[in-house]
Design a protein around this motif. Sequence first.
Motif, short mmCIF file in Angstrom:
data_model
loop_
_atom_site.label_atom_id
_atom_site.label_comp_id
_atom_site.label_asym_id
_atom_site.label_seq_id
_atom_site.Cartn_x
_atom_site.Cartn_y
_atom_site.Cartn_z
N ARG A 134 2.70 8.34 -6.23
CA ARG A 134 2.16 6.99 -6.36
C ARG A 134 3.32 5.99 -6.27
O ARG A 134 4.39 6.22 -6.83
CB ARG A 134 1.43 6.81 -7.69
CG ARG A 134 0.19 7.71 -7.84
CD ARG A 134 -0.91 7.32 -6.87
NE ARG A 134 -2.13 8.10 -7.03
CZ ARG A 134 -2.39 9.22 -6.36
NH1 ARG A 134 -1.50 9.71 -5.49
NH2 ARG A 134 -3.54 9.85 -6.55
N PHE A 135 3.04 4.85 -5.62
CA PHE A 135 4.07 3.84 -5.38
C PHE A 135 3.60 2.50 -5.95
O PHE A 135 2.47 2.07 -5.71
CB PHE A 135 4.33 3.70 -3.87
CG PHE A 135 4.73 4.98 -3.20
CD1 PHE A 135 6.07 5.31 -3.03
CD2 PHE A 135 3.77 5.88 -2.73
CE1 PHE A 135 6.45 6.50 -2.43
CE2 PHE A 135 4.13 7.07 -2.12
CZ PHE A 135 5.47 7.38 -1.96
N PHE A 136 4.49 1.82 -6.68
CA PHE A 136 4.16 0.49 -7.20
C PHE A 136 5.44 -0.19 -7.67
O PHE A 136 6.49 0.44 -7.81
CB PHE A 136 3.12 0.55 -8.33
CG PHE A 136 3.56 1.31 -9.57
CD1 PHE A 136 3.98 0.64 -10.71
CD2 PHE A 136 3.54 2.70 -9.59
CE1 PHE A 136 4.36 1.34 -11.85
CE2 PHE A 136 3.92 3.42 -10.73
CZ PHE A 136 4.33 2.74 -11.85
N ASP A 137 5.35 -1.51 -7.89
CA ASP A 137 6.50 -2.28 -8.36
C ASP A 137 6.07 -3.14 -9.54
O ASP A 137 5.40 -4.15 -9.36
CB ASP A 137 7.05 -3.16 -7.24
CG ASP A 137 8.38 -3.80 -7.62
OD1 ASP A 137 8.71 -3.85 -8.82
OD2 ASP A 137 9.10 -4.27 -6.71
N PRO A 138 6.44 -2.77 -10.77
CA PRO A 138 5.91 -3.45 -11.96
C PRO A 138 6.69 -4.68 -12.40
O PRO A 138 6.38 -5.26 -13.45
CB PRO A 138 6.02 -2.35 -13.02
CG PRO A 138 7.25 -1.58 -12.64
CD PRO A 138 7.24 -1.58 -11.13
N HIS A 139 7.68 -5.12 -11.66
CA HIS A 139 8.57 -6.19 -12.15
C HIS A 139 7.83 -7.40 -12.71
O HIS A 139 8.09 -7.84 -13.82
CB HIS A 139 9.51 -6.64 -11.02
CG HIS A 139 10.71 -5.77 -10.84
ND1 HIS A 139 10.69 -4.66 -10.03
CD2 HIS A 139 11.95 -5.84 -11.35
CE1 HIS A 139 11.88 -4.09 -10.05
NE2 HIS A 139 12.66 -4.78 -10.85
N VAL A 140 6.93 -7.97 -11.88
CA VAL A 140 6.34 -9.24 -12.30
C VAL A 140 5.46 -9.08 -13.54
O VAL A 140 5.33 -10.03 -14.34
CB VAL A 140 5.53 -9.88 -11.16
CG1 VAL A 140 6.44 -10.22 -9.98
CG2 VAL A 140 4.38 -8.99 -10.70
N THR A 141 4.87 -7.91 -13.73
CA THR A 141 4.04 -7.67 -14.91
C THR A 141 4.85 -7.86 -16.18
O THR A 141 4.33 -8.32 -17.20
CB THR A 141 3.45 -6.25 -14.86
OG1 THR A 141 2.64 -6.13 -13.70
CG2 THR A 141 2.62 -5.95 -16.10
N TYR A 142 6.14 -7.52 -16.11
CA TYR A 142 7.01 -7.61 -17.28
C TYR A 142 7.90 -8.85 -17.26
O TYR A 142 8.93 -8.90 -17.91
CB TYR A 142 7.85 -6.35 -17.39
CG TYR A 142 7.01 -5.09 -17.50
CD1 TYR A 142 6.07 -4.95 -18.53
CD2 TYR A 142 7.11 -4.07 -16.57
CE1 TYR A 142 5.28 -3.82 -18.63
CE2 TYR A 142 6.32 -2.93 -16.67
CZ TYR A 142 5.41 -2.81 -17.70
OH TYR A 142 4.62 -1.69 -17.79
N GLY A 143 7.49 -9.85 -16.47
CA GLY A 143 8.18 -11.13 -16.48
C GLY A 143 9.47 -11.18 -15.70
O GLY A 143 10.26 -12.10 -15.88
#
Length: 267
Positions: A134-143
Amino acid sequence: MDDLSTITWRQDGGVGWVTLARPDRYNAFDQVMCDELSALWRHLRTDDSVRAVVLGAEGAKAFCTGIDRDFVPSEGGAEYTFSPYTYDDPGKLLGPKSNELWKPVIAAVDGIACGGAFYLLGEVDFIIATEASRFFDPHVTYGMPAVYEPLLMLHRDMPLGEILRMTLLGNHERMTAARAREIGLVSEVVADAAALEDAAGWAAAAIASAPPAAIQATLRSLWAGRELSRQQALDLGGTFLALGMSEEALAEGQKVFEGERIIPRER
């Protein structure tokens, strides 16, 4: 390469196998891993016995989850400053291309690949993944702004809208391996870890069987073509052709032509 602690290395013929080895931290990178990967990529530039590389990871849960939350820089233990004038990107030298390695690197992904994993995936030459990946980029979720990772992915074959969707949705959506293949991020999807090793090893061995100068010149030409204008890349073509062409390479290729017929795989 005998004192590695965050990665492992082995060689089988002309193929090198680099494995991220922090499964207890989901193979997140710390300063030691950054230093070890950078040193290994730079070593491989002049190791003529290695013609192609497979980059994988230990454990079935994650290929890499980006930067370790306990990351501590090596320079005196001081914290990184976020001033645009002095900030040093901690993942800057993680990838092979950032270390000027122009030998083919294949990523073998099993499990989660997110955030800073794209420092690596943005600089490999192609990606093979298991169905469970699975591929994703969580940066913006954590500000946190997502900057370097999506910029690196712009040089892959992913459509801009897919990069924006993955980046802006953050932790709210994960891209399956099947979807990643549909949009060009992944070139092949296999059933499980055993099939992944077989597929990546087969591809790397096939590449390693070709004359290395021809492979490296081809690789450098295509990456230059992604970053330069069409005419600039074509103007450099003669230089890369001359660098990769030699009597030895042509003689080696002639032996292949006159030898046993290669039976190609279909994909």
